[in-house]
Design a protein around this motif. Structure first.
Motif, PDB file in Angstrom:
ATOM      1  N   ALA A   1      20.573  -8.020  20.995  1.00  0.00           N
ATOM      2  CA  ALA A   1      19.265  -8.096  21.649  1.00  0.00           C
ATOM      3  C   ALA A   1      18.264  -7.165  20.958  1.00  0.00           C
ATOM      4  N   ASN A   2      18.753  -6.078  20.370  1.00  0.00           N
ATOM      5  CA  ASN A   2      17.874  -5.101  19.729  1.00  0.00           C
ATOM      6  C   ASN A   2      18.045  -4.988  18.222  1.00  0.00           C
ATOM      7  N   PHE A   3      19.171  -5.448  17.688  1.00  0.00           N
ATOM      8  CA  PHE A   3      19.465  -5.334  16.259  1.00  0.00           C
ATOM      9  C   PHE A   3      19.983  -6.671  15.743  1.00  0.00           C
ATOM     10  N   PRO A   4      19.411  -7.213  14.675  1.00  0.00           N
ATOM     11  CA  PRO A   4      19.838  -8.526  14.194  1.00  0.00           C
ATOM     12  C   PRO A   4      21.159  -8.517  13.431  1.00  0.00           C
ATOM     13  N   VAL A   5      21.644  -7.338  13.074  1.00  0.00           N
ATOM     14  CA  VAL A   5      22.872  -7.259  12.291  1.00  0.00           C
ATOM     15  C   VAL A   5      23.748  -6.143  12.850  1.00  0.00           C
ATOM     16  N   CYS A   6      25.049  -6.381  12.828  1.00  0.00           N
ATOM     17  CA  CYS A   6      26.024  -5.407  13.304  1.00  0.00           C
ATOM     18  C   CYS A   6      26.921  -5.054  12.117  1.00  0.00           C
ATOM     19  N   ILE A   7      26.933  -3.796  11.743  1.00  0.00           N
ATOM     20  CA  ILE A   7      27.662  -3.335  10.560  1.00  0.00           C
ATOM     21  C   ILE A   7      28.914  -2.584  10.988  1.00  0.00           C
ATOM     22  N   ARG A   8      30.007  -2.875  10.319  1.00  0.00           N
ATOM     23  CA  ARG A   8      31.249  -2.118  10.482  1.00  0.00           C
ATOM     24  C   ARG A   8      31.775  -1.808   9.081  1.00  0.00           C
TER      25      ARG A   8
ATOM     26  N   PHE B   1      35.339  -8.138  15.684  1.00  0.00           N
ATOM     27  CA  PHE B   1      34.103  -7.849  16.399  1.00  0.00           C
ATOM     28  C   PHE B   1      34.335  -8.335  17.830  1.00  0.00           C
ATOM     29  N   PRO B   2      34.443  -7.414  18.799  1.00  0.00           N
ATOM     30  CA  PRO B   2      34.744  -7.848  20.163  1.00  0.00           C
ATOM     31  C   PRO B   2      33.496  -8.260  20.944  1.00  0.00           C
ATOM     32  N   HIS B   3      33.678  -9.203  21.838  1.00  0.00           N
ATOM     33  CA  HIS B   3      32.691  -9.555  22.862  1.00  0.00           C
ATOM     34  C   HIS B   3      31.329  -9.900  22.256  1.00  0.00           C
ATOM     35  N   ILE B   4      31.313 -10.872  21.342  1.00  0.00           N
ATOM     36  CA  ILE B   4      30.090 -11.309  20.672  1.00  0.00           C
ATOM     37  C   ILE B   4      29.491 -12.472  21.468  1.00  0.00           C
ATOM     38  N   PRO B   5      28.185 -12.454  21.735  1.00  0.00           N
ATOM     39  CA  PRO B   5      27.569 -13.579  22.456  1.00  0.00           C
ATOM     40  C   PRO B   5      27.705 -14.882  21.669  1.00  0.00           C
ATOM     41  N   GLU B   6      27.892 -15.985  22.368  1.00  0.00           N
ATOM     42  CA  GLU B   6      27.968 -17.285  21.698  1.00  0.00           C
ATOM     43  C   GLU B   6      26.684 -17.532  20.929  1.00  0.00           C
ATOM     44  N   GLY B   7      26.800 -18.201  19.787  1.00  0.00           N
ATOM     45  CA  GLY B   7      25.617 -18.516  18.992  1.00  0.00           C
ATOM     46  C   GLY B   7      25.979 -18.735  17.540  1.00  0.00           C
ATOM     47  N   ASP B   8      24.955 -18.788  16.699  1.00  0.00           N
ATOM     48  CA  ASP B   8      25.140 -18.970  15.265  1.00  0.00           C
ATOM     49  C   ASP B   8      25.064 -17.621  14.566  1.00  0.00           C
TER      50      ASP B   8
ATOM     51  N   VAL C   1      32.723  -3.082   3.749  1.00  0.00           N
ATOM     52  CA  VAL C   1      31.615  -3.137   4.699  1.00  0.00           C
ATOM     53  C   VAL C   1      31.450  -4.583   5.157  1.00  0.00           C
ATOM     54  N   LEU C   2      31.420  -4.771   6.488  1.00  0.00           N
ATOM     55  CA  LEU C   2      31.254  -6.097   7.079  1.00  0.00           C
ATOM     56  C   LEU C   2      29.925  -6.125   7.829  1.00  0.00           C
ATOM     57  N   ALA C   3      29.096  -7.107   7.555  1.00  0.00           N
ATOM     58  CA  ALA C   3      27.810  -7.260   8.242  1.00  0.00           C
ATOM     59  C   ALA C   3      27.812  -8.596   8.966  1.00  0.00           C
ATOM     60  N   LEU C   4      27.728  -8.552  10.291  1.00  0.00           N
ATOM     61  CA  LEU C   4      27.664  -9.752  11.117  1.00  0.00           C
ATOM     62  C   LEU C   4      26.205  -9.963  11.511  1.00  0.00           C
ATOM     63  N   TRP C   5      25.629 -11.082  11.046  1.00  0.00           N
ATOM     64  CA  TRP C   5      24.221 -11.395  11.275  1.00  0.00           C
ATOM     65  C   TRP C   5      24.079 -12.428  12.369  1.00  0.00           C
ATOM     66  N   ALA C   6      23.177 -12.192  13.305  1.00  0.00           N
ATOM     67  CA  ALA C   6      22.812 -13.205  14.294  1.00  0.00           C
ATOM     68  C   ALA C   6      21.701 -14.074  13.705  1.00  0.00           C
ATOM     69  N   ASP C   7      21.618 -15.318  14.163  1.00  0.00           N
ATOM     70  CA  ASP C   7      20.570 -16.230  13.704  1.00  0.00           C
ATOM     71  C   ASP C   7      19.264 -15.869  14.413  1.00  0.00           C
ATOM     72  N   THR C   8      18.447 -15.057  13.744  1.00  0.00           N
ATOM     73  CA  THR C   8      17.164 -14.597  14.290  1.00  0.00           C
ATOM     74  C   THR C   8      16.099 -14.751  13.214  1.00  0.00           C
TER      75      THR C   8
ATOM     76  N   LYS D   1      16.442 -12.473   5.601  1.00  0.00           N
ATOM     77  CA  LYS D   1      16.770 -11.303   4.787  1.00  0.00           C
ATOM     78  C   LYS D   1      18.255 -11.218   4.466  1.00  0.00           C
ATOM     79  N   TYR D   2      19.044 -12.128   5.010  1.00  0.00           N
ATOM     80  CA  TYR D   2      20.475 -12.158   4.761  1.00  0.00           C
ATOM     81  C   TYR D   2      20.709 -12.375   3.274  1.00  0.00           C
ATOM     82  N   PRO D   3      21.618 -11.704   2.613  1.00  0.00           N
ATOM     83  CA  PRO D   3      22.560 -10.707   3.090  1.00  0.00           C
ATOM     84  C   PRO D   3      22.124  -9.272   2.831  1.00  0.00           C
ATOM     85  N   ASP D   4      20.843  -9.045   2.565  1.00  0.00           N
ATOM     86  CA  ASP D   4      20.385  -7.694   2.220  1.00  0.00           C
ATOM     87  C   ASP D   4      20.193  -6.857   3.476  1.00  0.00           C
TER      88      ASP D   4
END
Length: 170
Positions: A73-80, A94-101, A39-46, A51-54
């Protein structure tokens, strides 16, 4: 003297606008078995990065291949998740991820229950890894590290290599 400039000449003189998206490839190594899934969880800096990594404490959409792109924009974490493990190393892009932290948390869900299992005193019982952290720097009995220790900037296509650390077997 002519001052007329054609649009084509002006467009050729301007630099191309930068794409504000990039692909992120995550290579995971160090799996100890072919059981379960990764399981891979990609977290945006929000605001939810505390709560990372839970990922169980954050509302998210478990996106599968064929679903829309990660919706930060609607979910702070993307799970695959990667099932049907054929090798002891796996990769996911993870394709087409917006630039950021961002920060990445990966775990080997050996029993395929979809959660990162912990035992007595919340000690981890499954292998896990974090972006920007070597496996030997992950405490084998502590469940988490902070978002800012795992944080990285994504501004161009990038590959992260994450090694898993398993707790000692008792």
């Amino acid at each position: 003297m002519r001052f007329g400039i054609t649009l084509a000449a002006l467009a050729g003189a301007l630099p191309a606008l930068a794409d504000d998206f990039a692909d992120l490839r995550v290579d995971v190594s160090g799996l100890r078995s072919y059981k379960g899934r990764v399981v891979l969880a990609l977290w945006a800096d929000t605001a939810d990065s505390s709560k990372y990594p839970d990922h169980t404490k954050v509302q998210f959409r478990d996106e599968r291949p064929g679903d829309p792109l990660c919706d930060f924009a609607n979910f702070p974490v993307c799970i695959r998740s990667i099932g049907s493990l054929q090798n002891l190393t796996v990769s996911y892009t993870f394709p087409h991820i917006p630039e950021g932290d961002y920060a990445v948390f990966v775990f080997h869900d050996e029993n395929s229950n979809g959660i990162f299992d912990t035992g007595l005193f919340r000690r981890p019982v499954e292998g896990r890894g974090f972006s920007q952290t070597l496996p030997e720097d992950v405490n084998p009995v502590a469940a988490r590290i902070g978002f800012y220790k795992a944080r990285f900037a994504l501004a161009a296509p990038r590959t992260l290599v994450i090694g898993l650390r398993y707790p000692p077997r008792l």
